[in-house]
Enzyme design. Sequence first.
Site, short mmCIF file in Angstrom:
data_model
loop_
_atom_site.label_atom_id
_atom_site.label_comp_id
_atom_site.label_asym_id
_atom_site.label_seq_id
_atom_site.Cartn_x
_atom_site.Cartn_y
_atom_site.Cartn_z
CE LYS A 107 -40.40 57.07 5.09
NZ LYS A 107 -41.45 56.35 5.74
N GLY A 219 -46.11 37.56 0.60
CA GLY A 219 -45.39 38.05 1.63
C GLY A 219 -45.42 37.16 2.87
N GLY A 221 -43.80 38.66 6.17
CA GLY A 221 -43.05 39.47 7.30
C GLY A 221 -44.05 39.83 8.23
CG ASN A 222 -44.56 43.69 11.48
OD1 ASN A 222 -45.33 44.63 10.96
ND2 ASN A 222 -44.65 43.05 12.47
P1 NAD Z 1 -40.88 42.48 6.35
O1 NAD Z 1 -39.51 42.78 5.56
O2 NAD Z 1 -41.31 42.04 7.43
O3 NAD Z 1 -41.50 41.13 5.19
C1 NAD Z 1 -41.55 41.33 3.88
C2 NAD Z 1 -41.84 39.99 3.36
O4 NAD Z 1 -42.14 39.92 1.88
C3 NAD Z 1 -40.94 38.70 3.81
O5 NAD Z 1 -41.83 37.67 3.96
C4 NAD Z 1 -40.24 38.70 2.46
O6 NAD Z 1 -39.67 37.39 2.11
C5 NAD Z 1 -41.39 39.06 1.37
N1 NAD Z 1 -40.79 39.09 0.01
C6 NAD Z 1 -39.83 40.01 -0.27
N2 NAD Z 1 -39.89 39.98 -1.54
C7 NAD Z 1 -40.82 39.44 -2.21
C8 NAD Z 1 -41.26 38.97 -3.45
N3 NAD Z 1 -40.61 39.37 -4.39
N4 NAD Z 1 -42.12 37.95 -3.66
C9 NAD Z 1 -42.68 37.65 -2.32
N5 NAD Z 1 -42.45 37.75 -1.25
C10 NAD Z 1 -41.41 38.73 -0.98
O7 NAD Z 1 -41.92 43.82 5.69
P2 NAD Z 1 -43.42 44.24 6.07
O8 NAD Z 1 -42.89 45.30 7.45
O9 NAD Z 1 -44.23 43.17 6.48
O10 NAD Z 1 -43.67 45.23 5.00
C11 NAD Z 1 -44.39 44.71 3.89
C12 NAD Z 1 -44.86 45.72 3.29
O11 NAD Z 1 -45.97 46.59 4.08
C13 NAD Z 1 -43.84 46.87 2.73
O12 NAD Z 1 -44.32 47.22 1.37
C14 NAD Z 1 -43.93 47.82 3.74
O13 NAD Z 1 -43.57 49.24 3.10
C15 NAD Z 1 -45.35 47.96 3.94
N6 NAD Z 1 -45.73 48.37 5.31
C16 NAD Z 1 -45.29 47.92 6.38
C17 NAD Z 1 -45.55 48.62 7.64
C18 NAD Z 1 -44.92 48.02 9.08
O14 NAD Z 1 -45.33 48.59 10.12
N7 NAD Z 1 -44.35 46.92 9.08
C19 NAD Z 1 -46.57 49.86 7.82
C20 NAD Z 1 -47.02 50.12 6.55
C21 NAD Z 1 -46.65 49.41 5.29
#
Ligand code: NAD
Length: 428
Positions: A107, A219, A221-222
């Site tokens: 990291k 959530g 997001g992605n």
């Molecule tokens: P993102 O930024 O695309 O989406 C995050 C989502 O969570 C958004 O919809 C945001 O509005 C919502 N959010 C933020 N604060 C919130 C709250 N207090 N209550 C409810 N919703 C809330 O992020 P992502 O890539 O979808 O990642 C989400 C989680 O998955 C994180 O913990 C990240 O570390 C983990 N993760 C992501 C990946 C990846 O490839 N994207 C891989 C492994 C782990």
Amino acid sequence: MADKSFNPFKMAQQQFDGVADLLNLDQATRDLLRNPLREYHFLIPVKMDDGTTKIFQGFRVQHNDARGPCKGGIRFHPQETIDTVKALATWMTWKCAVVDIPLGGGKGGIICDPHHLSAREQEQLCRGWVRQVVRNVGPVADVPAPDVMTNAQHMLWMLDEYEKITGGKYPGFITGKPVGMGGSLGRTEATGYGVIYTLREALKVMGVNIKDTTAAFQGFGNVSQYAVELYQQYGGKAICVSCWDQKDQRSYTFIRKEGIDLKQLLSITDKFGGIDKQKAAELGYQVASGDAWIEQDVDILVPAALENQINAETVHKIAGRVKFIAEGANGPTTPEADTEIKKRGIFVIPDFLCNAGGVTCSYFEQVQCNMNYFWTKEEVLSKLDNIMTNAFHGVYNLAKQKNVYMRDAAYMIAVSRVAEACRMRGWV
Ligand code: NAD
């Protein structure tokens, strides 16, 4: 990261110590694995747009590379600390090991706030980071990727600097690149789909038909968007998602008991995963408080937003009907909540197994780049499904055989694989 009293590296070490006891690891292996093998701390001078020079602090941590080159993101954050980077590098080692991909854990980071940096300044920062660690990273040593506040553009600047210095084309140096510039098809879907591949298998072993289930997602997001997509394709009913509302500075849950319409919700969602609550209400969604997702009368909970969401205070809100938790987010469940979840016999797919689809697809990106030959999306996703399914069954079989919690079983597999690699190499 902002919470000064919380030290993620101490937590990572505590988790490791617990597993080391379960596995009865010898002292030398414990001493080796509870700390990173290598840590690089360096300064990056950047000529700013206003003519001044600013000195930034950068890091790269290589926790363990006994199973292959280190792999892990680079985070830009004003509150970045070396202990956060060390913890994340440690978790990457376990994540790669549990899905059995031949990579170690790394990291990196820079203490900075990209909101206050011009594109030119960010480019200088990326190039400066590479210049400081170029001798210690590379496609066969340590492969960086995007993380919080870094994106495909940052990765391309870093790749370009690496290639300028080393004098060749090495797209496998870094992942998270755009498709067409060395990126892999399927990466966008990978984490969310991976969550559902493991959930599908969990339902199967418990004899539950996915078509008879309902789920609540935190959530949008992605991870959550693609998890909902595949879950619905398999016939499950997603009844809510939640998100952070930037304007109101609070979160909301969007509920539709007869099942959400993914396409429709996506059309009123911004690029940060924020849903327009006015429009959602007009479309007939019930707009409830941010923590309403956890109280829903569903079979499955999918926390896919943030860490520390299922904790001592919220765990009691989980409805009696909930039988599965698929942890899409990193660290959504605290150890106190785990105790309660264990007591209630809820089936948990632990985060570093459940969301490992992302790093697995990054590994595919690296493999494709090293071959300079790219696969179709179908090929990527079917390879991903294979790896996630095998990893799930490995963990589930051990949990059943030893009668241990799924999280403990996942840790036992990951740590013992890394310990074995260290032993076979003659390190301990
Ligand atoms: P993102 O930024 O695309 O989406 C995050 C989502 O969570 C958004 O919809 C945001 O509005 C919502 N959010 C933020 N604060 C919130 C709250 N207090 N209550 C409810 N919703 C809330 O992020 P992502 O890539 O979808 O990642 C989400 C989680 O998955 C994180 O913990 C990240 O570390 C983990 N993760 C992501 C990946 C990846 O490839 N994207 C891989 C492994 C782990």
